[in-house]
Enzyme design. Structure first.
Site, PDB file in Angstrom:
ATOM      1  N   MET A  30      -8.941  -8.484 -13.291  1.00  0.00           N
ATOM      2  CA  MET A  30     -10.108  -9.354 -13.425  1.00  0.00           C
ATOM      3  C   MET A  30     -11.274  -8.772 -12.629  1.00  0.00           C
ATOM      4  SD  MET A  30      -8.730 -13.208 -13.865  1.00  0.00           S
ATOM      5  CE  MET A  30      -8.405 -13.576 -12.170  1.00  0.00           C
ATOM      6  N   HIS A  34     -10.065  -3.936  -5.510  1.00  0.00           N
ATOM      7  CA  HIS A  34      -9.738  -3.643  -4.113  1.00  0.00           C
ATOM      8  C   HIS A  34      -8.606  -2.616  -4.103  1.00  0.00           C
ATOM      9  CE1 HIS A  34      -6.307  -6.223  -4.774  1.00  0.00           C
ATOM     10  NE2 HIS A  34      -7.100  -7.258  -5.052  1.00  0.00           N
ATOM     11  N   ALA A  35      -8.162  -2.267  -2.892  1.00  0.00           N
ATOM     12  CA  ALA A  35      -7.173  -1.192  -2.765  1.00  0.00           C
ATOM     13  C   ALA A  35      -5.855  -1.525  -3.475  1.00  0.00           C
ATOM     14  CB  ALA A  35      -6.930  -0.878  -1.292  1.00  0.00           C
ATOM     15  N   HIS A  37      -5.572  -3.098  -6.446  1.00  0.00           N
ATOM     16  CA  HIS A  37      -5.793  -2.661  -7.834  1.00  0.00           C
ATOM     17  C   HIS A  37      -5.728  -1.135  -7.924  1.00  0.00           C
ATOM     18  CE1 HIS A  37      -8.393  -6.489  -7.944  1.00  0.00           C
ATOM     19  NE2 HIS A  37      -7.484  -6.713  -8.872  1.00  0.00           N
ATOM     20  N   GLY A 147       0.890  -6.033 -10.394  1.00  0.00           N
ATOM     21  CA  GLY A 147       1.244  -6.124  -8.980  1.00  0.00           C
ATOM     22  C   GLY A 147       2.300  -7.185  -8.719  1.00  0.00           C
ATOM     23  N   ASP A 150       1.521 -11.066  -7.761  1.00  0.00           N
ATOM     24  CA  ASP A 150       1.652 -12.131  -8.770  1.00  0.00           C
ATOM     25  C   ASP A 150       3.043 -12.012  -9.395  1.00  0.00           C
ATOM     26  OD1 ASP A 150      -1.429 -13.105  -9.238  1.00  0.00           O
ATOM     27  OD2 ASP A 150      -1.307 -10.990  -8.717  1.00  0.00           O
TER      28      ASP A 150
END
Ligand code: AMP
Length: 282
Positions: A30, A34-35, A37, A147, A150
């Site tokens: 989305m 950040h690191a 992702h 990830g 989630d």
């Protein structure tokens, strides 16, 4: 790196790659990267010849009183980061491009979506499954990377891809954390400085539970109380949405921690809802 906002060019681009015999990895996001992702992208880069990243704040996975409008966005910055991490194509559609005005088809895995985030966000996983199915259909990736932050989402998407024979290998990667232990999240920027300072208590609470399991405690209800007591002491402003023990694949509730068990939590800090989890091995 290419940037596309429309569906037909995306489909054509990916089809051309496949015609050349090139494999494709997909990392759906989305945005407001950040690191965490970026760690998914770095891994995905090693798994296929071409890497596609989607940046789409998917409206159908937000309930009416959730933070769709407050969700942080910064596409120019996302594009720079993606380019620096070897992404070949960023797909960043507008909602009107992604959904027909009379969109009527939904993908659901209700059995796995009953508890945890599914209980407090009733339409969330239906929205996630539907948008990921659409992305799989457009890109037709060989592998898609998600990830473990989630975890429930990952379990649901693995099951969906398997059950519907979508032909996509769904891979989960570890939670990427700030140096103080807070799980990286795009939503962390919405914390006040004071909330941000205290938020690592969530991760510490998970470790308190892990230590208790290692010391022999098996009763999930008692372990959950330990987490809640830890937060009540260290993060007084927090309200626990859930702190639950489940089987890591079936997502069914666990009463005694006798085998591999996921301890997953969601915590409100003001209006910001943060999630985290830990896999307990005994
Ligand atoms: P989001 O943009 O929050 O929808 O997340 C996109 C993907 O990045 C999902 O597969 C998330 O699970 C994953 N992700 C988000 N935060 C982290 C993190 N801290 N570590 C690893 N993966 C993450």
């Amino acid at each position: 790196m290419d940037l596309l906002a429309d569906l037909i060019p995306l489909r054509q681009h990916c089809q051309a790659w496949r015609t050349q015999g090139l494999s494709i990895a997909l990392v759906p996001t989305m945005g407001f990267l950040h690191a965490g992702h970026l760690s998914l992208m770095d891994y995905a880069r090693t798994r296929a010849d071409r890497l596609v990243v989607s940046v789409f704040v998917n409206p159908t996975q937000f309930g009416p009183n959730e933070d769709l409008d407050r969700y942080p966005r910064d596409l120019p910055r996302d594009l720079e980061l993606a380019a620096a991490h070897g992404v070949d194509l960023v797909f960043a559609p507008e909602p009107q491009a992604m959904y027909f005005s009379d969109h009527a088809t939904w993908v659901e895995v209700p059995e796995l979506a009953k508890g945890l985030c599914g209980a407090s966000r009733p339409v969330h996983f239906r929205g996630v499954c539907t948008v990921v199915t659409k992305l799989f259909g457009l890109v037709r990736p060989d592998v898609a990377v998600f990830g473990q932050k989630d975890w429930q989402q990952l379990a649901i998407l693995k099951r969906m891809s398997r059950d519907l024979e979508l032909g996509v290998e769904v891979v989960g990667r570890p939670i990427f954390r700030e140096p103080d232990g807070l799980a990286m999240s795009s939503r962390n920027v919405n914390l006040t400085p004071e909330e941000r300072e205290k938020a690592p208590a969530i991760r510490q609470g998970l470790l308190v539970v892990q230590a208790a399991v290692r010391a022999g405690e098996r009763d999930a209800a008692k372990l959950a109380l330990m987490f809640r007591a830890h937060l009540a002491e260290k993060l007084t402003s927090a309200s626990v949405d859930y702190a639950d023990f489940v089987h890591p694949e079936s997502m069914s509730p666990v009463v005694r921690v006798e085998g591999p068990t996921l301890f997953a939590v969601a915590v409100f800090l003001g209006r910001v809802r943060l999630i985290d989890n830990i896999l307990l091995e005994v």
